[in-house]
Design a protein around this motif. Structure first.
Motif, PDB file in Angstrom:
ATOM      1  N   THR A  50      -3.206  -5.442  -4.480  1.00 14.94           N
ATOM      2  CA  THR A  50      -2.930  -5.549  -3.040  1.00 14.94           C
ATOM      3  C   THR A  50      -4.002  -6.393  -2.352  1.00 14.94           C
TER       4      THR A  50
ATOM      5  N   ASN B 252      -1.328  -1.088  -7.088  1.00 19.62           N
ATOM      6  CA  ASN B 252      -2.748  -1.066  -7.440  1.00 19.62           C
ATOM      7  C   ASN B 252      -3.558  -1.730  -6.321  1.00 19.62           C
TER       8      ASN B 252
ATOM      9  N   LYS C 232       0.836  -1.208   0.000  1.00 23.77           N
ATOM     10  CA  LYS C 232       0.000   0.000   0.000  1.00 23.77           C
ATOM     11  C   LYS C 232       0.866   1.251   0.000  1.00 23.77           C
ATOM     12  N   HIS C 233       1.931   1.230   0.812  1.00 24.32           N
ATOM     13  CA  HIS C 233       2.837   2.379   0.907  1.00 24.32           C
ATOM     14  C   HIS C 233       3.492   2.672  -0.446  1.00 24.32           C
ATOM     15  N   ARG C 234       3.762   1.635  -1.215  1.00 30.06           N
ATOM     16  CA  ARG C 234       4.364   1.797  -2.552  1.00 30.06           C
ATOM     17  C   ARG C 234       3.322   2.130  -3.616  1.00 30.06           C
ATOM     18  N   ARG C 235       2.081   2.246  -3.180  1.00 32.07           N
ATOM     19  CA  ARG C 235       0.969   2.574  -4.078  1.00 32.07           C
ATOM     20  C   ARG C 235       0.769   1.523  -5.165  1.00 32.07           C
TER      21      ARG C 235
END
Length: 164
Positions: free
Chosen positions: A72, A68, A63-66
């Motif tokens: 995730t 998708n 999530k922190h790395r964004r």
């Protein structure tokens, strides 16, 4: 000075990819030696690393790395509600939940592990090469201060490992 390199590829290695990475590292070290410089190399093998990946922390990193959100969520569902049993001499143990680790032998397992440890690069100033559960940290020692940088990096890796 002569540089001799020994390495073996197992059936789980990514074949040429692993060989190419090791050849690249060997070439960098050989170039350093040709220039009369020293390169210090630390090779780390994370013991049972695939089994120790914390599912919640992995999802947090994704999530922190964004990554998708659909991917995730798929990964979270893939890791959630897994169980394991042992069969010995036709006797099956009780089913136990799997609370950590990425499934070994799966196509996505090594990628999930690399996603989990990829941020350790940001904790060091030395060069880093990641491959499955092996990590190589190395630095060409040009000045006396370089040795202190490498020692600092080892300390930072220890802190990273304790946190993650």
């Amino acid at each position: 000075m002569t540089l001799t390199t020994y390495f073996a590829l197992s059936s789980t290695d990514s074949g040429q990819n692993t060989a190419v990475r090791l050849i690249g590292l060997t070439q960098e070290i050989a170039d350093s030696l040709d220039q009369g410089q020293q390169t210090d190399v630390i090779v780390m093998d994370f013991s049972k690393a695939f089994d120790k990946v914390d599912h919640h922390k992995l999802v947090h990193k994704l999530k922190h790395r964004r990554v998708n959100p659909y991917i995730t969520t798929w990964i979270k569902d893939f890791l959630h509600n897994r169980s394991q049993q042992v069969l010995v001499e036709n006797k099956v143990s009780h089913s136990l939940p799997v609370l950590s680790g990425v499934p070994q032998g799966s196509v996505v397992g090594p990628s999930l592990f690399l996603a989990y440890i990829n941020d350790l690069r940001g904790t060091v100033r030395s060069r880093v090469r990641l491959s499955a559960d092996d990590t190589i940290v190395y630095l060409t020692i040009k000045l006396h201060a370089s040795a202190h940088i490498l020692q600092e990096d080892l300390h930072n890796l220890e802190l990273w490992e304790k946190e993650w």
